[in-house]
Design a protein around this motif. Sequence first.
Motif, PDB file in Angstrom:
ATOM      1  N   ASP A 152       0.607  -5.089   5.840  1.00  0.00           N
ATOM      2  CA  ASP A 152       0.486  -5.336   7.280  1.00  0.00           C
ATOM      3  C   ASP A 152       1.161  -4.263   8.140  1.00  0.00           C
ATOM      4  OD1 ASP A 152       3.144  -6.022   6.849  1.00  0.00           O
ATOM      5  OD2 ASP A 152       2.983  -8.027   7.722  1.00  0.00           O
ATOM      6  N   GLN A 153       1.826  -3.288   7.534  1.00  0.00           N
ATOM      7  CA  GLN A 153       2.435  -2.177   8.269  1.00  0.00           C
ATOM      8  C   GLN A 153       1.535  -0.948   8.327  1.00  0.00           C
ATOM      9  OE1 GLN A 153       6.151  -1.995   5.881  1.00  0.00           O
ATOM     10  NE2 GLN A 153       7.170  -2.030   7.879  1.00  0.00           N
ATOM     11  N   GLU A 154       0.373  -1.011   7.706  1.00  0.00           N
ATOM     12  CA  GLU A 154      -0.468   0.181   7.595  1.00  0.00           C
ATOM     13  C   GLU A 154      -0.804   0.803   8.953  1.00  0.00           C
ATOM     14  OE1 GLU A 154      -4.638   1.900   5.760  1.00  0.00           O
ATOM     15  OE2 GLU A 154      -4.119  -0.192   5.365  1.00  0.00           O
ATOM     16  N   ALA A 155      -1.226   0.020   9.909  1.00  0.00           N
ATOM     17  CA  ALA A 155      -1.635   0.572  11.207  1.00  0.00           C
ATOM     18  C   ALA A 155      -0.481   1.274  11.910  1.00  0.00           C
ATOM     19  CB  ALA A 155      -2.209  -0.526  12.096  1.00  0.00           C
ATOM     20  N   VAL A 156       0.695   0.667  11.897  1.00  0.00           N
ATOM     21  CA  VAL A 156       1.838   1.264  12.591  1.00  0.00           C
ATOM     22  C   VAL A 156       2.323   2.532  11.880  1.00  0.00           C
ATOM     23  CG1 VAL A 156       3.671  -0.133  11.526  1.00  0.00           C
ATOM     24  CG2 VAL A 156       3.961   0.734  13.820  1.00  0.00           C
ATOM     25  N   VAL A 157       2.239   2.572  10.564  1.00  0.00           N
ATOM     26  CA  VAL A 157       2.630   3.772   9.813  1.00  0.00           C
ATOM     27  C   VAL A 157       1.619   4.888  10.054  1.00  0.00           C
ATOM     28  CG1 VAL A 157       2.972   4.744   7.508  1.00  0.00           C
ATOM     29  CG2 VAL A 157       4.000   2.553   8.107  1.00  0.00           C
ATOM     30  N   ARG A 158       0.339   4.560  10.021  1.00  0.00           N
ATOM     31  CA  ARG A 158      -0.696   5.563  10.312  1.00  0.00           C
ATOM     32  C   ARG A 158      -0.486   6.151  11.714  1.00  0.00           C
ATOM     33  NH1 ARG A 158      -5.430   6.313   7.607  1.00  0.00           N
ATOM     34  NH2 ARG A 158      -5.733   5.053   5.743  1.00  0.00           N
ATOM     35  N   SER A 159      -0.210   5.297  12.667  1.00  0.00           N
ATOM     36  CA  SER A 159       0.016   5.733  14.040  1.00  0.00           C
ATOM     37  C   SER A 159       1.222   6.673  14.124  1.00  0.00           C
ATOM     38  CB  SER A 159       0.219   4.524  14.949  1.00  0.00           C
ATOM     39  OG  SER A 159       0.494   4.925  16.259  1.00  0.00           O
ATOM     40  N   ALA A 160       2.294   6.319  13.440  1.00  0.00           N
ATOM     41  CA  ALA A 160       3.493   7.163  13.437  1.00  0.00           C
ATOM     42  C   ALA A 160       3.186   8.523  12.820  1.00  0.00           C
ATOM     43  CB  ALA A 160       4.620   6.470  12.672  1.00  0.00           C
ATOM     44  N   LYS A 198       0.853  -1.183   0.000  1.00  0.00           N
ATOM     45  CA  LYS A 198       0.000   0.000   0.000  1.00  0.00           C
ATOM     46  C   LYS A 198       0.888   1.233   0.000  1.00  0.00           C
ATOM     47  CE  LYS A 198      -4.166  -1.456   2.257  1.00  0.00           C
ATOM     48  NZ  LYS A 198      -5.243  -0.957   3.082  1.00  0.00           N
ATOM     49  N   THR A 199       0.330   2.327  -0.443  1.00  0.00           N
ATOM     50  CA  THR A 199       0.987   3.619  -0.318  1.00  0.00           C
ATOM     51  C   THR A 199       0.189   4.420   0.691  1.00  0.00           C
ATOM     52  OG1 THR A 199       1.761   3.570  -2.595  1.00  0.00           O
ATOM     53  CG2 THR A 199       1.704   5.719  -1.518  1.00  0.00           C
ATOM     54  N   ILE A 200       0.862   4.822   1.773  1.00  0.00           N
ATOM     55  CA  ILE A 200       0.229   5.623   2.815  1.00  0.00           C
ATOM     56  C   ILE A 200       0.808   7.033   2.707  1.00  0.00           C
ATOM     57  CG2 ILE A 200      -0.234   5.863   5.287  1.00  0.00           C
ATOM     58  CD1 ILE A 200      -1.286   3.244   4.106  1.00  0.00           C
ATOM     59  N   THR A 201      -0.069   8.011   2.564  1.00  0.00           N
ATOM     60  CA  THR A 201       0.350   9.402   2.393  1.00  0.00           C
ATOM     61  C   THR A 201      -0.148  10.238   3.566  1.00  0.00           C
ATOM     62  OG1 THR A 201       0.254   9.169  -0.005  1.00  0.00           O
ATOM     63  CG2 THR A 201       0.238  11.416   0.852  1.00  0.00           C
ATOM     64  N   ALA A 202       0.720  11.105   4.048  1.00  0.00           N
ATOM     65  CA  ALA A 202       0.355  12.024   5.128  1.00  0.00           C
ATOM     66  C   ALA A 202       0.735  13.436   4.726  1.00  0.00           C
ATOM     67  CB  ALA A 202       1.062  11.636   6.417  1.00  0.00           C
ATOM     68  N   VAL A 203      -0.017  14.401   5.239  1.00  0.00           N
ATOM     69  CA  VAL A 203       0.213  15.809   4.955  1.00  0.00           C
ATOM     70  C   VAL A 203       0.679  16.489   6.243  1.00  0.00           C
ATOM     71  CG1 VAL A 203      -0.890  17.955   4.201  1.00  0.00           C
ATOM     72  CG2 VAL A 203      -1.539  15.773   3.151  1.00  0.00           C
ATOM     73  N   SER A 255       4.843  10.233   1.457  1.00  0.00           N
ATOM     74  CA  SER A 255       4.189   8.970   1.136  1.00  0.00           C
ATOM     75  C   SER A 255       5.206   7.843   1.239  1.00  0.00           C
ATOM     76  CB  SER A 255       3.550   9.007  -0.255  1.00  0.00           C
ATOM     77  OG  SER A 255       4.516   9.257  -1.244  1.00  0.00           O
ATOM     78  N   ALA A 256       4.709   6.684   1.661  1.00  0.00           N
ATOM     79  CA  ALA A 256       5.576   5.521   1.819  1.00  0.00           C
ATOM     80  C   ALA A 256       4.901   4.311   1.215  1.00  0.00           C
ATOM     81  CB  ALA A 256       5.865   5.277   3.295  1.00  0.00           C
ATOM     82  N   ASP A 257       5.656   3.578   0.402  1.00  0.00           N
ATOM     83  CA  ASP A 257       5.199   2.306  -0.138  1.00  0.00           C
ATOM     84  C   ASP A 257       5.579   1.246   0.891  1.00  0.00           C
ATOM     85  OD1 ASP A 257       4.383   3.623  -2.426  1.00  0.00           O
ATOM     86  OD2 ASP A 257       6.177   3.117  -3.563  1.00  0.00           O
ATOM     87  N   ILE A 258       4.577   0.593   1.455  1.00  0.00           N
ATOM     88  CA  ILE A 258       4.816  -0.315   2.571  1.00  0.00           C
ATOM     89  C   ILE A 258       4.100  -1.650   2.355  1.00  0.00           C
ATOM     90  CG2 ILE A 258       5.111   1.553   4.233  1.00  0.00           C
ATOM     91  CD1 ILE A 258       2.157   0.860   5.136  1.00  0.00           C
ATOM     92  N   ALA A 318      -4.710   6.266   2.250  1.00  0.00           N
ATOM     93  CA  ALA A 318      -4.075   5.045   1.753  1.00  0.00           C
ATOM     94  C   ALA A 318      -4.583   4.729   0.355  1.00  0.00           C
ATOM     95  CB  ALA A 318      -4.368   3.881   2.685  1.00  0.00           C
ATOM     96  N   ASN A 319      -3.683   4.206  -0.458  1.00  0.00           N
ATOM     97  CA  ASN A 319      -4.018   3.738  -1.818  1.00  0.00           C
ATOM     98  C   ASN A 319      -3.570   2.316  -1.967  1.00  0.00           C
ATOM     99  OD1 ASN A 319      -4.997   6.264  -2.549  1.00  0.00           O
ATOM    100  ND2 ASN A 319      -2.996   6.903  -3.307  1.00  0.00           N
TER     101      ASN A 319
END
Length: 103
Positions: A83-91, A7-12, A77-80, A102-103
């Motif tokens: 199963d890392q989505e929750a920990v990346v979102r939390s960070a 997944k790609t998780i993006t934060a602003v 944005s991070a390509d992860i 997330a995409n």
Amino acid sequence: MSDMSTKTITAVFSTRESADLAVEHLVQKLGIDRSDIFVETSGSDNSAGTDVSGGDAATVDEDARDDAPLSAEIEVSADIAADQEAVVRSAYQELGATEISAN
């Protein structure tokens, strides 16, 4: 990363300083490869974020700089692995992200 287990998780972030801290946290604490992390402005112009921070902020001896381009927020944005989505979102949340997707 094109397989279905990623997944790609993006934060602003409103400051470049916060975005940089997020990148370092992802790399150093979560072990995400730096080549899988991307940083860019959310606008079309160069920007250091929307809020003054870091070297642009006022210090005891001098005023805040006024020459930093504060025209748009910073996206990280991070390509992860999925199963890392929750920990990346939390960070991202802990480090001050104003928006996470997330995409």
